[in-house]
Design a protein around this motif. Structure first.
Motif, PDB file in Angstrom:
ATOM      1  N   ASN A 179       0.785  -1.237   0.072  1.00 47.05           N
ATOM      2  CA  ASN A 179       0.129   0.076   0.004  1.00 47.05           C
ATOM      3  C   ASN A 179       0.853   1.270   0.099  1.00 47.05           C
ATOM      4  OD1 ASN A 179      -1.743   1.877   0.282  1.00 47.05           O
ATOM      5  ND2 ASN A 179      -2.555   1.402   2.266  1.00 47.05           N
ATOM      6  N   ALA A 180       1.170   1.529  -1.231  1.00 48.26           N
ATOM      7  CA  ALA A 180       2.075   2.781  -1.156  1.00 48.26           C
ATOM      8  C   ALA A 180       1.843   3.444  -2.481  1.00 48.26           C
ATOM      9  CB  ALA A 180       3.672   2.199  -1.356  1.00 48.26           C
ATOM     10  N   ILE A 181       0.738   3.319  -3.286  1.00 50.56           N
ATOM     11  CA  ILE A 181       0.612   3.733  -4.464  1.00 50.56           C
ATOM     12  C   ILE A 181      -1.358   4.009  -4.202  1.00 50.56           C
ATOM     13  CG2 ILE A 181       0.169   3.167  -6.984  1.00 50.56           C
ATOM     14  CD1 ILE A 181       2.231   1.080  -6.452  1.00 50.56           C
ATOM     15  N   SER A 182      -1.281   5.051  -4.635  1.00 52.80           N
ATOM     16  CA  SER A 182      -2.978   5.722  -4.822  1.00 52.80           C
ATOM     17  C   SER A 182      -3.652   4.945  -5.820  1.00 52.80           C
ATOM     18  CB  SER A 182      -2.817   7.092  -4.886  1.00 52.80           C
ATOM     19  OG  SER A 182      -2.531   7.664  -6.200  1.00 52.80           O
ATOM     20  N   VAL A 183      -5.078   5.163  -5.624  1.00 53.36           N
ATOM     21  CA  VAL A 183      -5.987   4.498  -6.641  1.00 53.36           C
ATOM     22  C   VAL A 183      -5.545   5.397  -7.868  1.00 53.36           C
ATOM     23  CG1 VAL A 183      -8.294   4.155  -7.349  1.00 53.36           C
ATOM     24  CG2 VAL A 183      -7.537   3.870  -5.096  1.00 53.36           C
ATOM     25  N   LYS A 184      -5.493   6.765  -7.959  1.00 51.53           N
ATOM     26  CA  LYS A 184      -5.461   7.488  -9.077  1.00 51.53           C
ATOM     27  C   LYS A 184      -4.051   6.857  -9.984  1.00 51.53           C
ATOM     28  CE  LYS A 184      -6.283  11.844  -8.832  1.00 51.53           C
ATOM     29  NZ  LYS A 184      -5.988  13.325  -8.648  1.00 51.53           N
ATOM     30  N   GLU A 185      -2.954   6.649  -9.125  1.00 53.68           N
ATOM     31  CA  GLU A 185      -1.566   6.048  -9.639  1.00 53.68           C
ATOM     32  C   GLU A 185      -2.029   4.781 -10.353  1.00 53.68           C
ATOM     33  OE1 GLU A 185       1.752   8.297  -7.026  1.00 53.68           O
ATOM     34  OE2 GLU A 185       0.959   6.599  -6.221  1.00 53.68           O
ATOM     35  N   LEU A 186      -2.806   4.023  -9.733  1.00 53.38           N
ATOM     36  CA  LEU A 186      -2.912   2.620 -10.104  1.00 53.38           C
ATOM     37  C   LEU A 186      -3.517   2.630 -11.585  1.00 53.38           C
ATOM     38  CD1 LEU A 186      -3.947   0.784  -7.022  1.00 53.38           C
ATOM     39  CD2 LEU A 186      -2.010   0.422  -8.208  1.00 53.38           C
ATOM     40  N   GLN A 187      -4.648   3.406 -11.520  1.00 46.49           N
ATOM     41  CA  GLN A 187      -5.365   3.784 -12.808  1.00 46.49           C
ATOM     42  C   GLN A 187      -4.568   4.243 -13.908  1.00 46.49           C
ATOM     43  OE1 GLN A 187      -9.050   2.575 -13.428  1.00 46.49           O
ATOM     44  NE2 GLN A 187      -7.711   2.570 -15.098  1.00 46.49           N
ATOM     45  N   ARG A 188      -3.782   5.243 -13.728  1.00 46.19           N
ATOM     46  CA  ARG A 188      -2.771   6.055 -14.672  1.00 46.19           C
ATOM     47  C   ARG A 188      -1.736   5.018 -15.116  1.00 46.19           C
ATOM     48  NH1 ARG A 188       0.536   9.991 -11.663  1.00 46.19           N
ATOM     49  NH2 ARG A 188      -1.548  10.879 -11.090  1.00 46.19           N
ATOM     50  N   ALA A 189      -1.253   3.876 -14.539  1.00 46.35           N
ATOM     51  CA  ALA A 189      -0.710   2.907 -14.746  1.00 46.35           C
ATOM     52  C   ALA A 189      -1.369   1.860 -15.811  1.00 46.35           C
ATOM     53  CB  ALA A 189       0.039   2.452 -13.608  1.00 46.35           C
ATOM     54  N   TRP A 190      -2.332   2.058 -15.827  1.00 42.62           N
ATOM     55  CA  TRP A 190      -3.200   0.726 -16.547  1.00 42.62           C
ATOM     56  C   TRP A 190      -3.897   1.275 -17.735  1.00 42.62           C
ATOM     57  CZ3 TRP A 190      -2.235  -4.065 -17.338  1.00 42.62           C
ATOM     58  CH2 TRP A 190      -3.235  -4.821 -17.865  1.00 42.62           C
ATOM     59  N   ALA A 191      -3.760   1.269 -18.927  1.00 43.97           N
ATOM     60  CA  ALA A 191      -4.562   1.962 -19.997  1.00 43.97           C
ATOM     61  C   ALA A 191      -5.504   1.058 -20.524  1.00 43.97           C
ATOM     62  CB  ALA A 191      -3.473   2.300 -20.964  1.00 43.97           C
ATOM     63  N   TYR A 192      -5.779  -0.381 -19.967  1.00 43.21           N
ATOM     64  CA  TYR A 192      -6.533  -1.289 -20.931  1.00 43.21           C
ATOM     65  C   TYR A 192      -8.027  -1.373 -20.342  1.00 43.21           C
ATOM     66  CZ  TYR A 192      -1.658  -2.179 -22.587  1.00 43.21           C
ATOM     67  OH  TYR A 192      -0.649  -1.852 -23.133  1.00 43.21           O
ATOM     68  N   GLY A 193      -8.403  -0.864 -19.129  1.00 44.87           N
ATOM     69  CA  GLY A 193      -9.515  -1.006 -18.692  1.00 44.87           C
ATOM     70  C   GLY A 193      -9.779  -0.350 -17.296  1.00 44.87           C
ATOM     71  N   PHE A 194     -10.489  -0.762 -16.390  1.00 42.42           N
ATOM     72  CA  PHE A 194     -11.031  -0.218 -15.261  1.00 42.42           C
ATOM     73  C   PHE A 194     -10.171  -1.197 -14.102  1.00 42.42           C
ATOM     74  CE2 PHE A 194     -14.384  -3.114 -15.542  1.00 42.42           C
ATOM     75  CZ  PHE A 194     -14.684  -3.847 -14.344  1.00 42.42           C
ATOM     76  N   ILE A 195     -10.100  -0.569 -12.952  1.00 44.16           N
ATOM     77  CA  ILE A 195      -9.376  -1.536 -11.811  1.00 44.16           C
ATOM     78  C   ILE A 195     -10.245  -1.517 -10.691  1.00 44.16           C
ATOM     79  CG2 ILE A 195      -6.938  -0.446 -12.593  1.00 44.16           C
ATOM     80  CD1 ILE A 195      -7.260   1.421 -10.076  1.00 44.16           C
ATOM     81  N   LYS A 196     -10.220  -2.427  -9.893  1.00 46.65           N
ATOM     82  CA  LYS A 196     -10.714  -2.637  -8.540  1.00 46.65           C
ATOM     83  C   LYS A 196      -9.924  -2.785  -7.348  1.00 46.65           C
ATOM     84  CE  LYS A 196     -14.368  -5.436  -6.311  1.00 46.65           C
ATOM     85  NZ  LYS A 196     -15.283  -6.812  -6.720  1.00 46.65           N
ATOM     86  N   VAL A 197      -9.964  -1.997  -6.434  1.00 48.67           N
ATOM     87  CA  VAL A 197      -9.081  -2.170  -5.274  1.00 48.67           C
ATOM     88  C   VAL A 197      -9.717  -2.392  -4.137  1.00 48.67           C
ATOM     89  CG1 VAL A 197      -7.440  -0.667  -4.127  1.00 48.67           C
ATOM     90  CG2 VAL A 197      -7.899  -0.297  -6.474  1.00 48.67           C
ATOM     91  N   ILE A 198      -9.467  -3.640  -3.345  1.00 49.91           N
ATOM     92  CA  ILE A 198      -9.912  -3.700  -2.218  1.00 49.91           C
ATOM     93  C   ILE A 198      -8.655  -3.926  -1.134  1.00 49.91           C
ATOM     94  CG2 ILE A 198     -10.900  -5.654  -0.848  1.00 49.91           C
ATOM     95  CD1 ILE A 198     -12.193  -6.391  -3.612  1.00 49.91           C
ATOM     96  N   PRO A 199      -8.713  -3.204   0.108  1.00 47.53           N
ATOM     97  CA  PRO A 199      -7.697  -3.370   1.075  1.00 47.53           C
ATOM     98  C   PRO A 199      -7.786  -4.682   1.874  1.00 47.53           C
ATOM     99  CG  PRO A 199      -9.499  -2.065   2.001  1.00 47.53           C
ATOM    100  CD  PRO A 199      -9.658  -2.164   0.507  1.00 47.53           C
TER     101      PRO A 199
END
Length: 253
Positions: free
Chosen positions: A129-149
């Motif tokens: 847990n060192a990356i924000s949801v915004k950064e995760l989405q920015r790193a992935w160009a092929y679809g959406f992401i789902k984040v669960i702690p």
């Protein structure tokens, strides 16, 4: 009759296994008839071993609040081959490393791929847990992401079972997994397995001792006869962490 005791401490869990071996029982001892494993039973053994190793890796390296992320593909963006998918995952990980490098926190992760028979594709990943949801989405160009702690149990066996299940599903869909059953970063801690021979006229315990400060994960209790005809017992204890106790990891320690 002598037996072996294995103990593996991983994070907030302590896994125990008791079993007899030929090394100590080749000169006698009562056992059931040995059965050669069938191809189905061998696959089940391999699956259980993969789950065990993945569980240990997750429990030893991730803590409550770390992230379970699913990266999805839009239908038109689905990779045409496993090699293309592996290149896309490498690019994703390179971007994530750049994000955490600025924060002086090591990136630990485990990922697996899920390819369905109808073509749906997902990447499942547990990571620091060192990356924000915004950064995760920015790193992935092929679809959406789902984040669960991750929850506060410290026991992530069910998640490990899902990871192995996804890799098997992928193998059934395209003939082979993408990478391995699970794919860890090189900087993960490797929990040690302590083995001890319990000698003398002993038998595997009938009851499970639970020391103060721990509780038994009842879903992990397995007792039976292995393929060699000998009795075995396995289970996992989970440490009771007082509410408000400091986290196990600060800046990667």
């Amino acid at each position: 009759m002598p037996y072996m005791r294995e103990k593996c401490v991983a994070g907030e869990t302590a896994e125990y296994r008791y079993y007899y071996t030929y090394r100590y029982n080749n000169r006698g001892g009562v056992r059931n008839r040995k059965e050669l494993p069938t191809s189905d039973s061998q696959r089940n053994i391999n699956r259980m071993m993969a789950v065990r190793e993945c569980t240990r890796a997750m429990n030893a390296n991730f803590v409550p609040g770390d992230l379970y992320v699913t990266f999805t593909y839009r239908k038109e963006e689905r990779p045409l081959s496993a090699e293309v998918m592996k290149r896309q995952i490498k690019t994703l990980l390179d971007k994530l490393r750049r994000y955490v490098k600025k924060k002086n926190i090591p990136l630990r992760y485990i990922w697996t791929a899920e390819v369905g028979k109808r073509g749906a594709v997902h990447i499942h990943m547990v990571l620091t847990n060192a990356i924000s949801v915004k950064e995760l989405q920015r790193a992935w160009a092929y679809g959406f992401i789902k984040v669960i702690p991750l929850d506060d149990s410290g026991q992530y066996k069910k998640l490990a079972e899902y990871f192995v299940k996804y890799s098997i599903k992928t193998e059934e869909s395209i003939g082979h997994p993408v990478g391995h059953r699970y794919n860890p970063s090189r900087n993960l801690r490797r929990p040690k397995v302590e083995k001890k021979a319990i000698t003398g006229r002993r038998k595997i315990p009938d009851t499970i001792p639970v020391p103060n400060g721990w509780y038994l994960d009842k879903e992990t209790v397995r007792r039976g006869i292995n393929s060699s005809g000998y009795e075995y017992l396995s289970y996992t204890l989970i440490r009771i962490t007082p509410r408000g106790a400091p986290e196990r990891r600060k800046n990667g320690t």
